[in-house]
Motif scaffolding. Structure first.
Motif, PDB file in Angstrom:
ATOM      1  N   VAL A  71       0.913  -1.199   0.082  1.00  0.00           N
ATOM      2  CA  VAL A  71       0.104  -0.034   0.061  1.00  0.00           C
ATOM      3  C   VAL A  71       0.826   1.224  -0.007  1.00  0.00           C
ATOM      4  CG1 VAL A  71      -1.744   1.358   1.201  1.00  0.00           C
ATOM      5  CG2 VAL A  71      -1.812  -1.184   1.180  1.00  0.00           C
ATOM      6  N   TRP A  72       1.867   1.210   0.763  1.00  0.00           N
ATOM      7  CA  TRP A  72       2.781   2.411   0.970  1.00  0.00           C
ATOM      8  C   TRP A  72       3.405   2.715  -0.461  1.00  0.00           C
ATOM      9  CZ3 TRP A  72       4.753   4.674   5.674  1.00  0.00           C
ATOM     10  CH2 TRP A  72       5.759   5.559   5.433  1.00  0.00           C
ATOM     11  N   ASP A  73       3.976   1.665  -1.119  1.00  0.00           N
ATOM     12  CA  ASP A  73       4.580   1.902  -2.468  1.00  0.00           C
ATOM     13  C   ASP A  73       3.705   2.239  -3.429  1.00  0.00           C
ATOM     14  OD1 ASP A  73       6.959   1.593  -1.201  1.00  0.00           O
ATOM     15  OD2 ASP A  73       7.357  -0.315  -2.357  1.00  0.00           O
ATOM     16  N   THR A  74       2.223   1.956  -3.245  1.00  0.00           N
ATOM     17  CA  THR A  74       1.428   2.273  -4.356  1.00  0.00           C
ATOM     18  C   THR A  74       1.246   3.612  -4.277  1.00  0.00           C
ATOM     19  OG1 THR A  74       0.738  -0.171  -4.180  1.00  0.00           O
ATOM     20  CG2 THR A  74      -0.892   1.475  -5.453  1.00  0.00           C
ATOM     21  N   LEU A  75       0.888   3.941  -2.999  1.00  0.00           N
ATOM     22  CA  LEU A  75       0.571   5.338  -2.660  1.00  0.00           C
ATOM     23  C   LEU A  75       1.709   6.181  -2.941  1.00  0.00           C
ATOM     24  CD1 LEU A  75      -1.109   5.863   0.761  1.00  0.00           C
ATOM     25  CD2 LEU A  75      -1.896   6.427  -1.456  1.00  0.00           C
ATOM     26  N   LEU A  76       3.007   5.892  -2.802  1.00  0.00           N
ATOM     27  CA  LEU A  76       4.144   6.689  -3.473  1.00  0.00           C
ATOM     28  C   LEU A  76       4.130   6.774  -4.831  1.00  0.00           C
ATOM     29  CD1 LEU A  76       6.528   7.974  -2.150  1.00  0.00           C
ATOM     30  CD2 LEU A  76       7.720   5.932  -2.223  1.00  0.00           C
ATOM     31  N   LEU A  77       4.077   5.802  -5.347  1.00  0.00           N
ATOM     32  CA  LEU A  77       4.055   5.511  -6.950  1.00  0.00           C
ATOM     33  C   LEU A  77       2.888   6.768  -7.419  1.00  0.00           C
ATOM     34  CD1 LEU A  77       4.839   4.509  -9.852  1.00  0.00           C
ATOM     35  CD2 LEU A  77       3.128   2.961  -9.337  1.00  0.00           C
ATOM     36  N   PHE A  78       1.663   6.521  -7.174  1.00  0.00           N
ATOM     37  CA  PHE A  78       0.802   7.459  -7.715  1.00  0.00           C
ATOM     38  C   PHE A  78       0.743   8.911  -7.310  1.00  0.00           C
ATOM     39  CE2 PHE A  78      -0.759   3.367  -9.050  1.00  0.00           C
ATOM     40  CZ  PHE A  78      -1.776   3.462 -10.028  1.00  0.00           C
ATOM     41  N   LEU A  79       0.986   9.169  -6.017  1.00  0.00           N
ATOM     42  CA  LEU A  79       0.913  10.559  -5.611  1.00  0.00           C
ATOM     43  C   LEU A  79       2.112  11.261  -6.156  1.00  0.00           C
ATOM     44  CD1 LEU A  79      -0.106  10.150  -1.724  1.00  0.00           C
ATOM     45  CD2 LEU A  79      -1.345  10.897  -3.750  1.00  0.00           C
ATOM     46  N   LEU A  81       3.979  10.442  -8.983  1.00  0.00           N
ATOM     47  CA  LEU A  81       4.076  10.371 -10.167  1.00  0.00           C
ATOM     48  C   LEU A  81       3.193  11.559 -10.964  1.00  0.00           C
ATOM     49  CD1 LEU A  81       5.852   8.987 -12.228  1.00  0.00           C
ATOM     50  CD2 LEU A  81       3.958   7.613 -13.097  1.00  0.00           C
ATOM     51  N   ILE A  82       1.912  11.415 -10.161  1.00  0.00           N
ATOM     52  CA  ILE A  82       0.930  12.537 -10.661  1.00  0.00           C
ATOM     53  C   ILE A  82       1.453  13.908 -10.033  1.00  0.00           C
ATOM     54  CG2 ILE A  82      -1.725  13.261 -10.430  1.00  0.00           C
ATOM     55  CD1 ILE A  82      -2.395  10.304 -10.248  1.00  0.00           C
ATOM     56  N   HIS A  83       2.155  13.917  -9.013  1.00  0.00           N
ATOM     57  CA  HIS A  83       2.487  14.985  -8.717  1.00  0.00           C
ATOM     58  C   HIS A  83       3.494  15.950  -9.720  1.00  0.00           C
ATOM     59  CE1 HIS A  83       3.587  17.998  -5.173  1.00  0.00           C
ATOM     60  NE2 HIS A  83       4.496  18.010  -5.759  1.00  0.00           N
ATOM     61  N   GLY A  84       4.387  15.010  -9.939  1.00  0.00           N
ATOM     62  CA  GLY A  84       5.339  15.405 -10.949  1.00  0.00           C
ATOM     63  C   GLY A  84       4.960  15.782 -12.355  1.00  0.00           C
ATOM     64  N   ALA A  85       3.961  15.058 -12.662  1.00  0.00           N
ATOM     65  CA  ALA A  85       3.452  15.071 -14.094  1.00  0.00           C
ATOM     66  C   ALA A  85       2.786  16.494 -14.093  1.00  0.00           C
ATOM     67  CB  ALA A  85       2.306  14.012 -14.328  1.00  0.00           C
ATOM     68  N   ASN A  86       1.872  16.840 -12.877  1.00  0.00           N
ATOM     69  CA  ASN A  86       1.038  18.088 -12.850  1.00  0.00           C
ATOM     70  C   ASN A  86       2.065  19.381 -12.923  1.00  0.00           C
ATOM     71  OD1 ASN A  86      -1.238  19.427 -12.686  1.00  0.00           O
ATOM     72  ND2 ASN A  86      -1.206  19.688 -10.479  1.00  0.00           N
ATOM     73  N   VAL A 114       0.619   7.697 -17.885  1.00  0.00           N
ATOM     74  CA  VAL A 114      -0.147   6.724 -17.782  1.00  0.00           C
ATOM     75  C   VAL A 114       0.931   5.293 -17.913  1.00  0.00           C
ATOM     76  CG1 VAL A 114      -1.988   5.328 -18.699  1.00  0.00           C
ATOM     77  CG2 VAL A 114      -1.980   7.856 -18.618  1.00  0.00           C
ATOM     78  N   VAL A 115       1.631   5.202 -18.791  1.00  0.00           N
ATOM     79  CA  VAL A 115       2.450   4.107 -19.152  1.00  0.00           C
ATOM     80  C   VAL A 115       3.213   3.837 -17.770  1.00  0.00           C
ATOM     81  CG1 VAL A 115       4.477   3.266 -20.382  1.00  0.00           C
ATOM     82  CG2 VAL A 115       2.571   4.223 -21.434  1.00  0.00           C
ATOM     83  N   LEU A 116       3.714   4.855 -17.153  1.00  0.00           N
ATOM     84  CA  LEU A 116       4.505   4.561 -15.994  1.00  0.00           C
ATOM     85  C   LEU A 116       3.801   4.155 -14.608  1.00  0.00           C
ATOM     86  CD1 LEU A 116       7.049   7.647 -16.160  1.00  0.00           C
ATOM     87  CD2 LEU A 116       7.717   5.157 -16.353  1.00  0.00           C
ATOM     88  N   LEU A 117       2.312   4.745 -14.826  1.00  0.00           N
ATOM     89  CA  LEU A 117       1.605   4.527 -13.727  1.00  0.00           C
ATOM     90  C   LEU A 117       1.171   3.041 -14.037  1.00  0.00           C
ATOM     91  CD1 LEU A 117      -0.647   7.475 -13.179  1.00  0.00           C
ATOM     92  CD2 LEU A 117       1.056   6.575 -11.533  1.00  0.00           C
ATOM     93  N   VAL A 118       0.948   2.271 -14.912  1.00  0.00           N
ATOM     94  CA  VAL A 118       0.448   1.067 -15.246  1.00  0.00           C
ATOM     95  C   VAL A 118       1.535   0.183 -15.050  1.00  0.00           C
ATOM     96  CG1 VAL A 118      -0.349  -0.603 -17.243  1.00  0.00           C
ATOM     97  CG2 VAL A 118      -1.268   1.704 -16.948  1.00  0.00           C
ATOM     98  N   LEU A 119       2.734   0.483 -15.648  1.00  0.00           N
ATOM     99  CA  LEU A 119       4.046  -0.562 -15.448  1.00  0.00           C
ATOM    100  C   LEU A 119       4.179  -0.516 -13.928  1.00  0.00           C
ATOM    101  CD1 LEU A 119       6.418   0.445 -18.366  1.00  0.00           C
ATOM    102  CD2 LEU A 119       5.226  -1.786 -17.919  1.00  0.00           C
ATOM    103  N   GLY A 120       4.350   0.450 -13.127  1.00  0.00           N
ATOM    104  CA  GLY A 120       4.722   0.418 -11.804  1.00  0.00           C
ATOM    105  C   GLY A 120       3.661  -0.359 -10.958  1.00  0.00           C
ATOM    106  N   ALA A 121       2.328  -0.041 -11.215  1.00  0.00           N
ATOM    107  CA  ALA A 121       1.333  -0.876 -10.600  1.00  0.00           C
ATOM    108  C   ALA A 121       1.555  -2.358 -10.882  1.00  0.00           C
ATOM    109  CB  ALA A 121      -0.209  -0.264 -11.113  1.00  0.00           C
ATOM    110  N   LEU A 122       1.631  -2.582 -12.060  1.00  0.00           N
ATOM    111  CA  LEU A 122       1.748  -4.068 -12.508  1.00  0.00           C
ATOM    112  C   LEU A 122       2.920  -4.723 -11.673  1.00  0.00           C
ATOM    113  CD1 LEU A 122       1.490  -4.318 -16.271  1.00  0.00           C
ATOM    114  CD2 LEU A 122       0.205  -5.551 -14.479  1.00  0.00           C
TER     115      LEU A 122
END
Lengths: 147, 253
Positions: A71-79, A81-86, A114-122
């Motif tokens: 959960v920690w790493d998923t949150l880290l990934l999404f928050l 990556l989207i923070h950086g992309a914004n 989106v590609v990075l998020l999908v890959l990371g989540a996978l």
């Protein structure tokens, strides 16, 4: 003599969501959470126990065996990556002045995010600590017990 | 001169020391130049002189074609904002003694607005943004007959800082977001919206908040603090913008 002044313009009713506002709020909210997530991540990986020397395949496998770190790493990934992309999006809006270029860059940014998020989540969710057919010396010690 | 007798009475034996100061000014004459060019001038100045005095000396004694705006020359009219040594200041409030005169002083027009001639820029885009925020008191109720609208000292204090704006454009033309495409409202317009949004007598705050909630409104601000640093009146511009952001999120001042 009387002077009539034109009525100040009235605004059309705002429709839909104001994405600029929510983007701004997201940056603040995710920023605060990211401070905890990133420094927690760095502390656990680099300072606790053996520190940086403990990091290997087994260390990662051990962490992701625990749902807490998933959960920690998923949150880290999404928050993050989207923070950086914004942030990149605002830079594009600031510096890409031609509308065509702005569009191309924005879509490229969205695509790569989106590609990075999908890959990371996978990677996080389909992670197999004991892939079949790998040399035993590269695998964590507990793999022998499972197989 | 009428002060001659006074000076005579004081009879100072020592003369005030003057310095030769080099100014490098970014000149542009649209009828001759295709690109702006830098030109240097040597001027004899006292430490108590201002950059505006240096410009006057150049215009009156060396090159009459030097063009710049100034009116009151005392930091109130907001006509002579310019970039002095890379920082936006009022020429009439920048003393020579506060600058390092061992090096040349660079003077150029403020950035982000169309350059017209020498130190003069087209201020219309700046004033358009100002007009857009409806910078006037809007009230649908009449004050009590024969009375003025009552306002407590605390209510007046709420927006005191932003009443100081002289519309010199030093803040707006120091803002990197404004430099990029000029679509952003800019700090000065937001400061003047703030002045009315937080005025207890005003009834159109919601309209103004709606205007500033726009795509090119307050959300483009990156809190770089250039505006607060540039303001010759010491207005906490970035703080005012942050307060407007808060008000938009709350939906009321």
């Amino acid at each position: 003599m009387t002077v009539s002044i034109e009525t100040p313009r009235t605004l059309p009713q705002r429709r839909g969501v104001n994405w600029e506002k929510w983007g701004w709020i997201y940056m603040r909210a995710s920023g605060v959470v990211l401070v905890v997530l990133i420094f927690g991540h760095l502390f656990v990986n680099l300072m606790v126990g053996e520190g940086v020397h403990a990091i290997d395949f087994a260390f990662v496998a051990g962490k992701w065996a625990d749902p807490f770190w998933v959960v920690w790493d998923t949150l880290l990934l999404f928050l993050a990556l989207i923070h950086g992309a914004n942030g990149m999006r605002t830079i594009i809006n600031d510096y890409a002045q031609k509308p065509g270029l702005r569009k191309v860059l924005s879509w490229a940014l969205l695509g790569s995010t989106v590609v990075l998020l999908v890959l990371g989540a996978l990677v996080i969710f389909t992670f197999d600590p004991c892939p079949a057919g790998s040399p035993a010396d590269l695998l964590p010690s507990f793999c022998g017990d499972i197989n | 001169m009428s002060t001659a007798t006074l000076e005579g009475q004081a009879a100072p034996t020592e003369t005030v020391q003057s310095f030769t100061v080099t100014l490098i000014i970014r000149r542009f004459d649209p009828e001759v130049d295709s690109e702006p060019r830098w030109q240097d001038f040597d001027v004899e100045l006292f430490a108590t002189d201002r950059v505006l005095d240096a410009l006057h000396k150049i215009k009156w004694e060396q090159d009459g074609s030097l063009t710049f705006r100034r009116s009151c020359a005392h930091g109130i009219c907001g006509s002579d904002a310019m970039r002095i040594n890379g920082r936006n200041r009022l020429a009439c409030k920048t003393l020579i003694k506060d600058l390092d005169i061992s090096k040349p002083i660079y003077v150029e027009a403020i950035k982000g607005l169309p350059l017209e001639k020498d130190l003069i820029v087209d201020m219309e885009p700046f004033f358009d943004a100002y007009k857009d925020v409806q910078p006037f008191l809007v009230s649908n109720t009449a004050p009590e007959k024969g009375k003025e609208r009552f306002q407590s000292v605390a209510d007046r204090e709420r927006f005191d800082d932003t009443t100081k704006c002289i519309l010199c454009a030093a803040c707006t033309s120091s803002c990197p977001i404004f430099w990029t495409d000029g679509q952003y409202f800019g700090p000065a317009a937001i400061v003047n919206a703030h002045r009315f949004i937080f005025d207890s007598r005003d009834e159109a705050s919601e309209t103004r908040l709606d205007i500033l909630n726009d795509k090119e409104g307050v959300w483009r601000c990156r809190t770089t603090f250039n505006c607060s640093e540039a303001c010759p009146r010491g207005i906490q511009v970035t703080k005012a913008i942050a307060e407007v952001k808060q008000a938009i999120m709350r939906g009321k001042p």
